[in-house]
Structures are given as C-alpha cells and as structure tokens.
Design a protein around this motif. Structure first.
Motif, PDB file in Angstrom:
ATOM      1  N   ILE A   1      85.313 109.781 -46.333  1.00 18.65           N
ATOM      2  CA  ILE A   1      85.976 108.489 -46.811  1.00 18.65           C
ATOM      3  C   ILE A   1      85.591 108.041 -47.827  1.00 18.65           C
ATOM      4  CG2 ILE A   1      85.905 105.987 -45.872  1.00 18.65           C
ATOM      5  CD1 ILE A   1      85.289 106.855 -43.089  1.00 18.65           C
ATOM      6  N   LEU A   2      84.454 108.106 -48.556  1.00 20.03           N
ATOM      7  CA  LEU A   2      84.095 107.711 -49.798  1.00 20.03           C
ATOM      8  C   LEU A   2      85.013 108.727 -51.029  1.00 20.03           C
ATOM      9  CD1 LEU A   2      80.428 107.211 -49.618  1.00 20.03           C
ATOM     10  CD2 LEU A   2      82.131 105.436 -49.868  1.00 20.03           C
ATOM     11  N   SER A   3      84.942 109.827 -50.589  1.00 19.48           N
ATOM     12  CA  SER A   3      86.011 110.613 -51.560  1.00 19.48           C
ATOM     13  C   SER A   3      87.424 110.280 -51.349  1.00 19.48           C
ATOM     14  CB  SER A   3      85.678 112.232 -51.143  1.00 19.48           C
ATOM     15  OG  SER A   3      84.518 112.532 -51.133  1.00 19.48           O
ATOM     16  N   ILE A   4      87.837 109.881 -50.339  1.00 18.32           N
ATOM     17  CA  ILE A   4      89.190 109.258 -50.209  1.00 18.32           C
ATOM     18  C   ILE A   4      89.297 108.082 -51.066  1.00 18.32           C
ATOM     19  CG2 ILE A   4      90.703 108.357 -48.557  1.00 18.32           C
ATOM     20  CD1 ILE A   4      90.040 110.344 -46.575  1.00 18.32           C
ATOM     21  N   ARG A   5      88.368 107.201 -50.939  1.00 15.81           N
ATOM     22  CA  ARG A   5      88.571 105.782 -51.644  1.00 15.81           C
ATOM     23  C   ARG A   5      88.401 106.250 -53.089  1.00 15.81           C
ATOM     24  NH1 ARG A   5      90.933 102.205 -53.431  1.00 15.81           N
ATOM     25  NH2 ARG A   5      89.839 100.452 -54.115  1.00 15.81           N
ATOM     26  N   ARG A   6      87.857 107.279 -53.603  1.00 14.82           N
ATOM     27  CA  ARG A   6      87.889 107.722 -55.086  1.00 14.82           C
ATOM     28  C   ARG A   6      89.261 108.154 -55.326  1.00 14.82           C
ATOM     29  NH1 ARG A   6      86.545 111.877 -58.938  1.00 14.82           N
ATOM     30  NH2 ARG A   6      87.543 113.347 -57.472  1.00 14.82           N
ATOM     31  N   ASP A   7      89.547 109.220 -54.818  1.00 13.52           N
ATOM     32  CA  ASP A   7      91.290 109.602 -54.790  1.00 13.52           C
ATOM     33  C   ASP A   7      92.144 108.290 -54.776  1.00 13.52           C
ATOM     34  OD1 ASP A   7      90.037 112.007 -54.616  1.00 13.52           O
ATOM     35  OD2 ASP A   7      90.549 112.582 -52.731  1.00 13.52           O
ATOM     36  N   GLN A   8      92.082 107.406 -54.088  1.00 12.25           N
ATOM     37  CA  GLN A   8      92.811 106.343 -53.931  1.00 12.25           C
ATOM     38  C   GLN A   8      92.693 105.507 -55.216  1.00 12.25           C
ATOM     39  OE1 GLN A   8      92.492 102.451 -51.726  1.00 12.25           O
ATOM     40  NE2 GLN A   8      93.512 103.497 -50.019  1.00 12.25           N
ATOM     41  N   ARG A   9      91.499 105.433 -55.654  1.00 16.10           N
ATOM     42  CA  ARG A   9      91.459 104.285 -56.857  1.00 16.10           C
ATOM     43  C   ARG A   9      91.896 105.104 -58.113  1.00 16.10           C
ATOM     44  NH1 ARG A   9      85.947 103.594 -57.030  1.00 16.10           N
ATOM     45  NH2 ARG A   9      86.231 101.423 -56.094  1.00 16.10           N
ATOM     46  N   GLN A  10      91.727 106.453 -58.054  1.00 16.61           N
ATOM     47  CA  GLN A  10      92.653 107.349 -59.129  1.00 16.61           C
ATOM     48  C   GLN A  10      94.029 107.018 -59.317  1.00 16.61           C
ATOM     49  OE1 GLN A  10      91.239 111.503 -58.918  1.00 16.61           O
ATOM     50  NE2 GLN A  10      89.735 111.111 -60.783  1.00 16.61           N
ATOM     51  N   ARG A  11      94.634 107.074 -58.022  1.00 10.92           N
ATOM     52  CA  ARG A  11      96.082 106.828 -57.984  1.00 10.92           C
ATOM     53  C   ARG A  11      96.278 105.575 -58.326  1.00 10.92           C
ATOM     54  NH1 ARG A  11      95.445 109.674 -53.230  1.00 10.92           N
ATOM     55  NH2 ARG A  11      95.696 107.787 -51.812  1.00 10.92           N
ATOM     56  N   GLU A  12      95.704 104.414 -57.837  1.00 17.63           N
ATOM     57  CA  GLU A  12      95.906 103.114 -58.390  1.00 17.63           C
ATOM     58  C   GLU A  12      95.852 102.909 -59.894  1.00 17.63           C
ATOM     59  OE1 GLU A  12      92.882 101.278 -56.225  1.00 17.63           O
ATOM     60  OE2 GLU A  12      93.963 101.183 -54.402  1.00 17.63           O
ATOM     61  N   GLU A  13      94.783 103.529 -60.478  1.00 21.05           N
ATOM     62  CA  GLU A  13      94.678 103.434 -61.735  1.00 21.05           C
ATOM     63  C   GLU A  13      95.744 104.117 -62.596  1.00 21.05           C
ATOM     64  OE1 GLU A  13      90.852 105.126 -62.433  1.00 21.05           O
ATOM     65  OE2 GLU A  13      89.435 103.177 -62.015  1.00 21.05           O
ATOM     66  N   GLU A  14      96.177 105.386 -62.151  1.00 24.63           N
ATOM     67  CA  GLU A  14      97.209 106.045 -62.713  1.00 24.63           C
ATOM     68  C   GLU A  14      98.572 105.245 -62.746  1.00 24.63           C
ATOM     69  OE1 GLU A  14      97.181 109.869 -60.743  1.00 24.63           O
ATOM     70  OE2 GLU A  14      95.360 110.530 -61.876  1.00 24.63           O
ATOM     71  N   SER A  15      98.803 104.846 -61.494  1.00 23.40           N
ATOM     72  CA  SER A  15      99.851 103.833 -61.142  1.00 23.40           C
ATOM     73  C   SER A  15      99.828 102.648 -62.461  1.00 23.40           C
ATOM     74  CB  SER A  15      99.800 103.253 -59.949  1.00 23.40           C
ATOM     75  OG  SER A  15     101.099 102.530 -59.864  1.00 23.40           O
ATOM     76  N   LEU A  16      98.737 102.132 -62.568  1.00 19.89           N
ATOM     77  CA  LEU A  16      98.658 100.909 -63.434  1.00 19.89           C
ATOM     78  C   LEU A  16      99.177 101.243 -64.887  1.00 19.89           C
ATOM     79  CD1 LEU A  16      97.825  97.758 -63.818  1.00 19.89           C
ATOM     80  CD2 LEU A  16      95.606  98.649 -64.070  1.00 19.89           C
ATOM     81  N   ILE A  17      98.245 102.497 -65.152  1.00 19.83           N
ATOM     82  CA  ILE A  17      98.642 103.106 -66.391  1.00 19.83           C
ATOM     83  C   ILE A  17     100.071 103.219 -66.831  1.00 19.83           C
ATOM     84  CG2 ILE A  17      98.220 105.097 -68.146  1.00 19.83           C
ATOM     85  CD1 ILE A  17      95.454 105.168 -66.950  1.00 19.83           C
ATOM     86  N   GLY A  18     100.789 103.935 -65.572  1.00 17.95           N
ATOM     87  CA  GLY A  18     102.191 104.099 -65.711  1.00 17.95           C
ATOM     88  C   GLY A  18     102.845 102.924 -66.070  1.00 17.95           C
TER      89      GLY A  18
END
Length: 433
Positions: free
Chosen positions: A389-406
């Motif tokens: 679950i913690l690994s999933i959260r890291r992946d989700q955060r990366q997507r959120e950050e990439e989306s924000l950068i985009g």
C-alpha cells in the motif's frame, strides 16, 4: 488488526497517516520496523507517508525522517536505519546509567539511606537527566531546520503548562458584559495542549500558511520534556497572523501518546474529503498491567505513585484514555487501521526489553532489536500488505506531481501564447501605421 490491501488501488485516492508512540529508548522498536519497510520497498518513509504524528520519541523519529537534504531539498536526509543508529549511539549519552534509576517518579524512595540530600534535591527539584545531552543530539539531527520545512505533513504535540499565554476566545459583537459562550471558551487560563503542525495535504485550503514559525529542534525538545526525566522546555514561536512571538513552557507530549486523540485532534481535520485515510500505528510495547484489588489497597495513598510499584496510578492515567477510545476508534477506522505492537509485561522472560524508557544499556538495545524482530515476524503478512500500500501511495503521489507540473506548464504556455499574440498585434499595428 487486519488491514485490507484491496482498499488501496492504483486508481483510488488515499492518504497515509503514520502514528509513532512515545517511550524513550523504546523508540527503537518503530525505528526497526520502519527500517524494514524501507528495505522492502526501496523507498524513504517520506516518499510514502502523507501525515507523520506522535509524541516524544515518536516526534524524534518523525521529524528526522522529514528533514531535507541540503544538496537535494526534495529528498529526506535520513533513512529509518539512520535512526536505529542514532538511538544506539546516543542512548547512553542522553540516559547515562546510574544507580538511582528506580527512584524515578513523583515519589522517591526516602528509605534509601545511601541517597544524599543534595542528590535527592537534584532528583526532586530538577530534571533528573541533564537536558544538554538530549539537546546536543537533537541539534545534530535537525540543525537549523524549521517546522515549516518538513517534507510531509508533520504533527508534534506538547503541553503548555503556562496558562498566562492562553488567549481567551472572543466572538463577534462580544462585550465585557456578554455571557461566557460554551464553545472554545477558556476561562481559567490553565495549561493547554499545543499541536505544532506543518500541514501539506492541502486541506483545509490555505492550511500550509498557518504553520507556526518554530524550529524543529524546539518543537521536538518540547515534546520530549517528560516530567521527572527532563525539565520543561521554554521556547518562543510565532503563530500565523500574530505580530509578536510568544513564549511556551512545554512538557512531554506523552499526554497525547494515543492514536485515537491524535486522529481526532490533529489528523482527521487535514485529510481531503475525497481521500480514504489509512492509518498505520507503530507501538513501543504495551506496558499496562492488571492490578488485583488487594494489591491496590495495600499500596496506600503514596504507593500508587511509587516507582518501586511501577507507578500504578501514573500508568493508569496514561493508558485509561486510549482504553476508553480505542474500541470506537477501531470501529470507525475498520480495515483502514493497522497496529503493530505487543505486550512487554512478562518480566520473567529474559528476552523481554526493560519497561524503563531510559534503559540504554547494550543488553537492552539487544533485547529491543529482538523484540522488534519478533513483532515483525508475527505480523509478516500484514507488513507485506503495508509495504504494498505504501508503494502504491508513492506511485500515486508521483502521478499527482507530474499532473501538477503538466498543468503548470500548460498554464505558463497559455500566457506565453497571449504575450506572443500581443507582440504580434503590436507589430501588425505598427506596420499598418
């Protein structure tokens, strides 16, 4: 407690809250567990956890795992294994061994004829341990870092004993003759809890701007100022919207060594409404014990606070709030709650660590490591689910950050396009002229 990994999918929005209990040297237990989690996932705790909370030794751990690297400020300076090394290296400096360990507590053993009056005076009137050792250790960890610089949301509790610093709450259109309101009223100007928080979840909106201006060192030192172990910690902080700094005389956050209180008082208000909260609780060993009626009556009025009897009344004060709240708390959280902890009360077992939170002896360090290993082995399946679950959260955060950068690039590109259009329009207008 069962923890359903199916509740966290790669498409669901989740927030992870981590609560680390207090307990002095027993902080090695959550440190070992987090070191294992980081080893299994290959990630830092700050990569995977959204909200870190917990008092005293839990605050030491949480704050250290949120200190930024100097060269790469987006990354944490320490791993959990570094904190294992911290406790093993600094333990006997913070808690130097002495022959008076059993005298700890509000009432000391006045029948000990070897105790000199000046030593008794030092024990009763001052913190038993020299706080300068803890101070140097924490300053080496945190340097000049401020609470506002933590990588993730960080919540550090302490208790301000100086009621003169409390602000009486005033409501709109109140006068001196208005009746006292019943919500948020503080009329006796007594001591009060302080949640030192740096919230980065984005909820409520603008909360990140309300972080008090206080050093990470002062916040943690205040949360570690356990009565009879260390003197209260006096420090200044400036709250958001205040013109001047205020002074706080704080004692141990262990009054809030309770995940139920931290959840209701400081965590839940900062979880976005569209997020599912998963809460991980890492314990430092259950130490509450059963007391028979005859044994309790035999203690008498002083025996219930005598360290020779393991401070039965003090232990009840610490454990009673959690026992009153845990059933409802666990029911509300359901499968979104995972607790790693086990009892330490079998003192006949030579492998069980010392119940004393200030025992930094090599033998006890070994016992704490073995206790942690046994705890993880007993809960191996749950630990694997947590890591997933913690690994999933890291992946989700990366997507959120990439989306924000985009989104930011798109936003900036839009304005660059407007500027280019404006320049073209001006050039066309000048050509027409």
């Amino acid at each position: 407690m069962p923890f359903n990994s199916q509740l966290a999918t790669r498409n669901s929005k989740i927030s992870i809250a981590l609560f680390n209990y207090g307990g002095g040297m027993r902080g090695l237990i959550p440190a070992h567990i987090m070191a294992r989690i980081e080893e299994k996932t290959g990630l830092h705790m700050a990569d995977m956890v959204d909200i870190f909370s917990g008092p005293s030794t839990g605050a030491i751990l949480n704050a250290a795992l949120n200190v930024r690297q100097v060269e790469q400020p987006s990354k944490p300076r320490f791993r959990a294994r570094n904190m294992v090394q911290f406790y093993e290296r600094e333990g006997e400096r913070i808690f130097p061994p002495d022959q008076y360990r059993e005298l700890r507590g509000i009432i000391h053993d006045f029948n000990n004829r070897t105790l000199k009056l000046n030593q008794l005076n030092a024990l009763v009137r001052q913190g038993h341990y020299d706080p300068s050792h803890l101070s140097r250790s924490l300053k080496a960890l945190y340097g000049d870092a401020r609470l506002a610089s933590s990588l993730r949301s960080l919540i550090i509790p302490c208790y301000n004993i100086d009621g003169g610093l409390i602000d009486v709450v005033h409501e709109a259109n109140e006068t001196g003759e208005s009746p006292v309101h019943t919500k948020n009223n503080i009329t006796d100007r007594g001591g009060h809890a302080i949640w030192l928080k740096n919230i980065k979840t984005g909820w409520p909106q603008g909360e990140e701007r309300r972080t008090p201006d206080v050093s990470l060192y002062d916040a943690v030192m205040a949360s570690c100022a356990a009565p009879t172990y260390f003197p209260c910690h006096h420090f200044s902080m400036k709250r958001h919207g205040r013109d001047r700094a205020e002074y706080v005389s704080a004692i141990d956050g262990n009054m809030f060594d309770n995940p139920c209180i931290s959840y209701l008082g400081a965590i839940r208000p900062h979880v976005p409404l569209n997020h599912k909260l998963l809460m991980i609780v890492l314990g430092t060993g259950f130490t509450n014990r059963s007391i028979k009626r005859d044994e309790w009556n035999r203690y008498g009025s002083l025996g219930v606070v005598d360290p020779v009897n393991d401070l039965p009344l003090i232990n009840i004060f610490f454990h009673a709030p959690e026992s009153a709240l845990m059933e409802v708390f666990a029911e509300e959280m359901g499968e979104n709650l995972c607790i790693f902890n086990r009892h330490m009360n079998d003192t006949s077992d030579p492998s069980i660590p010392s119940l004393q939170i200030d025992d930094a002896s090599p033998d006890n360090l070994r016992r704490l490591r073995n206790f942690s290993e046994a705890l993880m082995e007993e809960n191996a399946a749950q630990l694997d689910k947590i890591c997933h679950i913690l690994s999933i959260r890291r992946d989700q955060r990366q997507r959120e950050e990439e989306s924000l950068i985009g989104q930011t690039k798109k936003f900036l590109g839009f304005f660059k396009g407007l500027q280019k259009t404006d320049r073209t329009s001006v050039a066309d207008h000048e050509a027409d002229q």
